[in-house]
Design a protein around this motif. Structure first.
Motif, mmCIF file in Angstrom:
data_model
loop_
_atom_site.group_PDB
_atom_site.id
_atom_site.type_symbol
_atom_site.label_atom_id
_atom_site.label_comp_id
_atom_site.label_asym_id
_atom_site.label_seq_id
_atom_site.Cartn_x
_atom_site.Cartn_y
_atom_site.Cartn_z
ATOM 1 N N LEU A 124 0.837 -1.204 0.000
ATOM 2 C CA LEU A 124 0.000 0.000 0.000
ATOM 3 C C LEU A 124 0.869 1.250 0.000
ATOM 4 O O LEU A 124 0.610 2.194 -0.760
ATOM 5 N N LEU A 125 1.905 1.263 0.817
ATOM 6 C CA LEU A 125 2.793 2.421 0.855
ATOM 7 C C LEU A 125 3.514 2.604 -0.475
ATOM 8 O O LEU A 125 3.735 3.737 -0.915
ATOM 9 N N GLY A 126 3.881 1.496 -1.119
ATOM 10 C CA GLY A 126 4.478 1.622 -2.442
ATOM 11 C C GLY A 126 3.536 2.283 -3.418
ATOM 12 O O GLY A 126 3.932 3.179 -4.187
ATOM 13 N N ALA A 127 2.264 1.873 -3.394
ATOM 14 C CA ALA A 127 1.265 2.474 -4.283
ATOM 15 C C ALA A 127 0.993 3.921 -3.918
ATOM 16 O O ALA A 127 0.782 4.779 -4.799
ATOM 17 N N PRO A 131 3.111 7.660 -7.089
ATOM 18 C CA PRO A 131 2.660 8.682 -8.051
ATOM 19 C C PRO A 131 3.270 10.055 -7.777
ATOM 20 O O PRO A 131 3.385 10.478 -6.629
ATOM 21 N N THR A 132 3.675 10.727 -8.847
ATOM 22 C CA THR A 132 4.049 12.128 -8.712
ATOM 23 C C THR A 132 2.772 12.953 -8.643
ATOM 24 O O THR A 132 1.744 12.566 -9.179
ATOM 25 N N ASP A 133 2.850 14.080 -7.983
ATOM 26 C CA ASP A 133 1.631 14.810 -7.660
ATOM 27 C C ASP A 133 1.340 15.909 -8.668
ATOM 28 O O ASP A 133 2.179 16.789 -8.879
ATOM 29 N N PRO A 134 0.162 15.906 -9.299
ATOM 30 C CA PRO A 134 -0.170 16.965 -10.252
ATOM 31 C C PRO A 134 -0.550 18.276 -9.571
ATOM 32 O O PRO A 134 -0.564 19.325 -10.208
ATOM 33 N N VAL A 135 -0.861 18.212 -8.279
ATOM 34 C CA VAL A 135 -1.333 19.406 -7.573
ATOM 35 C C VAL A 135 -0.174 20.321 -7.204
ATOM 36 O O VAL A 135 -0.262 21.547 -7.321
ATOM 37 N N LEU A 136 0.938 19.749 -6.766
ATOM 38 C CA LEU A 136 2.043 20.540 -6.227
ATOM 39 C C LEU A 136 3.173 20.760 -7.216
ATOM 40 O O LEU A 136 4.191 21.352 -6.859
ATOM 41 N N ALA A 137 3.015 20.286 -8.443
ATOM 42 C CA ALA A 137 4.130 20.312 -9.391
ATOM 43 C C ALA A 137 4.030 21.432 -10.411
ATOM 44 O O ALA A 137 4.560 21.328 -11.512
ATOM 45 N N ALA A 138 3.369 22.520 -10.059
ATOM 46 C CA ALA A 138 3.135 23.591 -11.036
ATOM 47 C C ALA A 138 4.435 24.174 -11.577
ATOM 48 O O ALA A 138 4.533 24.521 -12.761
ATOM 49 N N ASP A 139 5.459 24.285 -10.745
ATOM 50 C CA ASP A 139 6.706 24.920 -11.169
ATOM 51 C C ASP A 139 7.490 24.087 -12.167
ATOM 52 O O ASP A 139 8.403 24.603 -12.820
ATOM 53 N N VAL A 140 7.188 22.791 -12.271
ATOM 54 C CA VAL A 140 7.948 21.935 -13.185
ATOM 55 C C VAL A 140 7.068 21.395 -14.305
ATOM 56 O O VAL A 140 7.466 20.468 -15.012
ATOM 57 N N GLN A 141 5.877 21.978 -14.478
ATOM 58 C CA GLN A 141 4.970 21.507 -15.519
ATOM 59 C C GLN A 141 4.929 22.498 -16.678
ATOM 60 O O GLN A 141 5.470 23.604 -16.600
ATOM 61 N N VAL A 142 4.269 22.061 -17.747
ATOM 62 C CA VAL A 142 4.156 22.919 -18.923
ATOM 63 C C VAL A 142 3.273 24.112 -18.615
ATOM 64 O O VAL A 142 2.534 24.129 -17.629
ATOM 65 N N GLY A 143 3.333 25.123 -19.489
ATOM 66 C CA GLY A 143 2.560 26.326 -19.284
ATOM 67 C C GLY A 143 1.112 26.184 -19.715
ATOM 68 O O GLY A 143 0.654 25.089 -20.052
ATOM 69 N N VAL A 355 -0.734 15.550 -2.456
ATOM 70 C CA VAL A 355 -2.148 15.338 -2.181
ATOM 71 C C VAL A 355 -2.595 13.936 -2.592
ATOM 72 O O VAL A 355 -3.366 13.278 -1.884
ATOM 73 N N GLY A 356 -2.119 13.457 -3.740
ATOM 74 C CA GLY A 356 -2.521 12.138 -4.204
ATOM 75 C C GLY A 356 -2.158 11.032 -3.231
ATOM 76 O O GLY A 356 -2.903 10.054 -3.077
ATOM 77 N N SER A 357 -1.025 11.173 -2.560
ATOM 78 C CA SER A 357 -0.605 10.160 -1.577
ATOM 79 C C SER A 357 -1.602 10.070 -0.440
ATOM 80 O O SER A 357 -1.953 8.973 0.016
ATOM 81 N N PHE A 358 -2.075 11.208 0.026
ATOM 82 C CA PHE A 358 -3.060 11.201 1.107
ATOM 83 C C PHE A 358 -4.393 10.623 0.629
ATOM 84 O O PHE A 358 -5.101 9.968 1.406
ATOM 85 N N TYR A 359 -4.728 10.876 -0.642
ATOM 86 C CA TYR A 359 -5.980 10.311 -1.148
ATOM 87 C C TYR A 359 -5.943 8.791 -1.103
ATOM 88 O O TYR A 359 -6.876 8.151 -0.597
ATOM 89 N N TYR A 360 -4.916 8.193 -1.652
ATOM 90 C CA TYR A 360 -4.852 6.733 -1.706
ATOM 91 C C TYR A 360 -4.789 6.116 -0.312
ATOM 92 O O TYR A 360 -5.385 5.068 -0.056
ATOM 93 N N LEU A 361 -4.074 6.772 0.582
ATOM 94 C CA LEU A 361 -3.996 6.243 1.945
ATOM 95 C C LEU A 361 -5.353 6.311 2.628
ATOM 96 O O LEU A 361 -5.769 5.365 3.314
ATOM 97 N N ALA A 362 -6.061 7.431 2.453
ATOM 98 C CA ALA A 362 -7.399 7.550 3.042
ATOM 99 C C ALA A 362 -8.373 6.568 2.410
ATOM 100 O O ALA A 362 -9.193 5.950 3.110
#
Length: 415
Positions: A124-127, A131-143, A355-362
């Motif tokens: 479960l912890l591996g899952a 995943p990389t997080d789409p919510v917090l990755a704004a600085d390294v994503q496309v425009g 955020v995605g990590s907390f979703y899957y854990l919850a």
């Protein structure tokens, strides 16, 4: 003063800060998520010394994080201008098919052998962590839409974040099956592979593309009745929720459907329409607001008992996952990529957790009982905190460094 008046005033101040803080910290090695966590920690330290404990509210945590991830995935899909051709998506496929499974396997092994977690909890912890997080990755994503073809680093990180949140679900279901049946193989193994892996992935991708195409027809090809003629940005939310619900109704992965649906919408012949920008901007504003709320609450949890169970071995495993497992798995997955070695290194390092990590854990906590689940919450909270701090302080600088190197290379090539 009435508590609800204090809440409204405080919430209004936070909303203003979300708009203002990025301007204030533009030249500083800080990020909006870091500021939100600091505000939450300070606020809850002043009003409630016990802080928050997300472990005690798994249903609320699941709903809020699910909503945030869904909207973030739609925004990620709307941002991608690159055509759906193999040469643009080859690196993404490597990250999803090689890097992600390696990260899950290594994380599960570390948690089981180094920390003594039951294998179901370790998987479960591996899952949860992979995943990389789409919510917090704004600085390294496309425009935003129509900002031009992106570089390989930003495109890879955006598309990886858009798809691996959904692809973590089969491994979450595997952990749920292990918690129910143990390590003994049986009929459940075939069901997991055929239903949770094959069907749910294909159903999510297929329904997402179909619904995204249908939305494009309603938006751009309905004449005077087209949705684009309304100019309303909240149409993006309506389309996102319909796509998510449609995929889930046929037992597909809604996360995959939302991202694929946004890609389908962007790939229509009206991809240069200004309405795409309106849809993206509205989605981004809602995403930031939800992110702010969640990270303020996460900051409140940090002044509470959420990290009380952290031990030195757990901290060591958490740091190893962030700074050894993910970078090594990323570099292995990107073998054969056309990206330069420094670009592969940045992609491998910036596997932001959040955020995605907390979703899957919850989600898993609401579905099944896992051994050492409190320790799992502690470990995930520590990893997310370190990831937000480290990646938030270095992402902007790293991308600026890469951009300078590319520009210098282009100048040399023109001589």
């Amino acid at each position: 003063m009435d508590p609800h008046i204090i809440f409204l005033g405080g919430f209004g101040i936070l909303m203003l800060l979300v708009a203002w803080v990025p301007v204030l910290i533009k030249r500083l090695p800080l990020s909006l998520p870091i500021i939100c966590i600091a505000i939450g920690a300070l606020f809850f330290a002043l009003i409630n010394e016990k802080g928050l404990q997300p472990r005690n509210y798994p249903q609320i945590t699941e709903i809020l994080t699910e909503l945030t991830v869904i909207i973030s995935l739609a925004g990620a899909g709307l941002r991608i201008d690159d055509p759906l051709k193999w040469r643009f998506w080859a690196d993404t496929s490597r990250l999803l098919s090689i890097t992600m499974p390696l990260t899950i396997a290594a994380t599960a092994t570390l948690c089981a052998l180094a920390l003594g977690f039951p294998w179901a909890t370790a998987v479960l912890l591996g899952a949860v962590i992979a995943p990389t997080d789409p919510v917090l990755a704004a600085d390294v994503q496309v425009g935003p839409p129509r900002s031009g073809t992106s570089d390989g680093v930003r495109r890879s990180l955006t598309s990886e974040a858009g798809l691996n949140d959904g692809l973590a679900f089969p491994f979450t279901y595997l952990a749920l099956a292990l918690a129910t049946h143990g390590l003994t193989l049986g009929d459940w193994t075939w069901h997991w592979f055929t239903v949770d892996v094959l069907w749910r992935i294909l159903a999510g991708a297929g329904s997402g593309w179909l619904l995204g195409w249908l939305l494009a027809m309603f938006m751009f090809h309905s004449g005077r009745l087209s949705l684009a003629s309304t100019g309303q940005g909240f149409v993006a939310l309506g389309g996102t929720f319909v796509t998510y619900a449609g995929a889930e109704a046929i037992h597909g992965y809604g996360f995959i459907a939302v991202f694929v649906g946004a890609l389908a919408l962007r790939s229509t012949q009206e991809e240069v329409h200004d309405y795409h920008i309106r849809l993206h901007d509205f989605t981004e504003e809602i995403e930031r607001l939800l992110m702010m709320m969640l990270l303020v609450m996460f900051g409140g949890a940090l002044v509470g008992p959420v990290l009380d169970g952290l031990t030195w071995p757990m901290a060591g495993v958490g740091l190893a996952i962030l700074f050894i497992v993910r970078p090594l798995a990323g570099m292995i997955g990107l073998i054969g990529s056309r990206m330069k070695s420094r670009e592969r290194a940045v992609v491998s390092l910036f596997g932001i957790r959040g955020v995605g990590s907390f979703y899957y854990l919850a989600y898993a906590t609401n579905q099944q009982t896992f051994g050492e689940i409190d320790s799992a919450w502690t470990l995930v909270s520590f990893i997310v905190l370190v990831s937000i701090l480290f990646h938030g302080m270095t992402s902007g600088l790293s991308m600026e460094w890469l951009d300078r190197r590319r520009e210098a290379a282009r100048r040399r090539a023109r001589r």
